[in-house]
Write an enzyme that holds these catalytic residues in place. Structure first.
Site, short mmCIF file in Angstrom:
data_model
loop_
_atom_site.label_atom_id
_atom_site.label_comp_id
_atom_site.label_asym_id
_atom_site.label_seq_id
_atom_site.Cartn_x
_atom_site.Cartn_y
_atom_site.Cartn_z
N HIS A 2 40.08 53.30 44.69
CA HIS A 2 41.23 54.23 44.13
C HIS A 2 42.23 54.85 45.03
O HIS A 2 43.01 55.53 44.64
CB HIS A 2 40.81 54.84 42.88
CG HIS A 2 40.20 54.28 41.83
ND1 HIS A 2 41.39 53.82 40.74
CD2 HIS A 2 39.24 53.94 41.23
CE1 HIS A 2 40.72 53.37 39.61
NE2 HIS A 2 39.46 53.17 40.20
N SER B 87 36.41 57.42 40.37
CA SER B 87 37.19 56.69 39.44
C SER B 87 37.19 56.80 38.11
O SER B 87 38.19 56.92 37.17
CB SER B 87 36.73 55.29 39.61
OG SER B 87 35.33 55.11 39.14
N LYS C 54 43.65 46.95 42.85
CA LYS C 54 44.26 47.88 42.10
C LYS C 54 45.78 47.95 42.48
O LYS C 54 46.56 47.14 42.36
CB LYS C 54 43.32 49.30 42.49
CG LYS C 54 41.99 48.83 41.37
CD LYS C 54 41.04 50.09 41.59
CE LYS C 54 39.87 49.88 40.58
NZ LYS C 54 38.55 50.02 41.08
C1 LIG Z 1 37.21 49.26 41.13
C2 LIG Z 1 36.36 49.75 42.08
C3 LIG Z 1 35.64 48.67 42.74
C4 LIG Z 1 35.65 47.42 42.41
O1 LIG Z 1 36.81 46.86 43.04
P1 LIG Z 1 37.26 45.40 42.39
O2 LIG Z 1 37.98 44.84 43.60
O3 LIG Z 1 37.76 45.46 41.06
O4 LIG Z 1 35.93 44.51 42.30
C5 LIG Z 1 34.83 49.06 43.72
N1 LIG Z 1 34.50 50.59 43.94
C6 LIG Z 1 35.23 51.50 43.38
C7 LIG Z 1 35.11 53.03 43.59
C8 LIG Z 1 36.33 51.12 42.25
O5 LIG Z 1 36.88 52.03 41.64
#
Ligand SMILES: *Cc1c(COP(=O)(O)O)cnc(C)c1O
Length: 393
Positions: A210, A182, A241
């Site tokens: 992502h 990320s 996301k």
């Molecule tokens: C953003 C993210 C999460 C968390 O996801 P949410 O649905 O926002 O809680 C988990 N793992 C990774 C790799 C992320 O980038």
């Protein structure tokens, strides 16, 4: 009168202020689009995870509104007691079909999906082997398991193989990686990880937060991107996301789904998604199928911005995806660049320790499918001006 007791926290906050590392939240006064309103000013949004522009897509809003009319605002219970609506299960079936897996289970967020799976499926007889740059929610999930832990060097297959070789005595070995990292935007070398795990008979888990809606056919994720369907045991995805709403899911076998329903603590002890969330997430999967051009536009925009930033002389690291970091090193400097960009109409957040390593602070950009080339050109102008003023380029 000021309440006493938290002077020790105030001291630490004061220190953060002295180092230029104290941040306030940035409230957005509009919907989440390519442009947003901050402090009454319209600025270009280059920090959201709204890759495909689905947060305010007309079909998403309509699906959410319709479901509120019919089913109300909330569910009133956890999934395991009285909070499973038929729409939850229908959506999970749709998602399993989309992901080419036997089953899926949706949780409140990607964060809790990682907590649920990692805390529940391993025991003290097992070991979890994790990339050193995995997301905080994986790290925290691992903290909750009694299994032994091994960390391998970031995307380093020799280091992973060494960890696998040393761990032959455990009952089960689970190798965990982000699909797309990320902060740097690089893609995990999944084919090599799968080969190694098959050689050493280890389970594989990929967190595709992502990559969901970004990589693979119609945004199915890294497993599909690398044609590894059926060879990765657990896929975690997010609905927060590119999918544009909120939630996380575990895509795996029926046994894993059944097990998490019985043992996954965030699933058991926290209330289910409101109807509007589930209905919009479900609509998003249909949009991924119906409008593949959104993903094409996303990648086209990503290339445009990335090439532009590199041509200006910015250090953008090893990104291969729409996440493009502009690495400046010092934390205070990253925030300074971010502040300056905002005053030039571009919202791109600075990210410093502890989210990234000390000395690797950055302004992280994420383009979306909804940005126009003109907007991205404007952003490049702002980066050029601010980067020069701060002596970064
Ligand atoms: C953003 C993210 C999460 C968390 O996801 P949410 O649905 O926002 O809680 C988990 N793992 C990774 C790799 C992320 O980038």
């Amino acid at each position: 009168m000021k309440m006493k007791g938290f002077e020790y926290l105030e001291e630490e906050l004061q220190e953060m202020k002295e180092y230029g590392l104290f941040r306030t939240l940035v409230p957005i006064e509009s919907d989440q689009g390519a442009k947003v309103v901050i402090n009454g000013q319209e600025v270009l949004q280059l920090s959201s995870n709204n890759y495909l522009g689905l947060t305010n897509h007309p079909r998403m809003k309509e699906a959410a509104l319709k479901s509120v009319e019919k089913y109300g605002a909330g569910t009133g219970s956890v999934r395991t007691i009285a909070g499973t609506f038929s729409m939850h299960e229908e959506f999970e079936k749709k998602l399993a079909n989309f992901k080419h897996t036997e089953a899926t289970l949706v949780l409140q967020s990607g964060f809790t999906a990682n907590q649920a799976i990692l805390s529940s499926i391993l025991t003290k007889d097992d070991v979890v082997i994790s990339d050193e740059l995995n997301h905080a929610s994986i790290i925290d999930g691992i903290r909750l398991t009694k299994a032994a832990r091994k960390i391998y060097k970031h995307v380093d297959m020799d280091s992973l193989e060494a960890a696998l070789k040393e761990s032959g005595d455990y009952r089960k070995r689970l190798v965990v990686t982000d699909g797309v990292f990320s902060m740097d935007g690089n893609i995990a070398p999944l084919p090599a990880i799968v080969e190694l795990c098959e050689k050493y008979d280890a389970l594989i888990m990929v967190d595709d937060a992502h990559a969901s809606g970004v990589l693979g056919r119609n945004g199915r994720g890294t497993v599909d991107h690398f044609d590894l369907n059926g060879r990765v045991h657990i896929q975690v995805g997010t609905l927060s996301k590119a999918i544009g709403v909120l939630g996380g899911y575990i895509a795996s076998t029926q046994a894993v789904r059944d097990y998490i329903i019985h043992k996954g603590r965030p699933f058991l002890f926290s209330t289910s998604h409101p109807p509007a969330v589930t209905a919009a997430c479900s609509e998003a999967i249909d949009i991924l199928i119906d409008e593949p051009e959104l993903i094409e536009r996303l990648w086209d925009n990503a290339k445009f911005l990335k090439d532009g930033l590199r041509a200006l002389g910015f250090e953008t690291g090893i990104s291969e995806t729409p996440i493009t970091p502009v690495i400046v090193g010092d934390g205070a400097k990253a925030h300074e660049l971010s502040d300056k960009l905002l005053s030039h109409g571009v919202f791109a957040q600075g990210i410093a320790f502890p989210t990234v390593a000390k000395g690797a602070a950055r302004v992280r950009t994420i383009v979306t499918a909804t940005h126009t080339k003109e907007q991205l050109q404007e952003a490049l102008h702002a980066f050029e001006k601010c980067g020069k003023e701060l002596g970064i380029i």
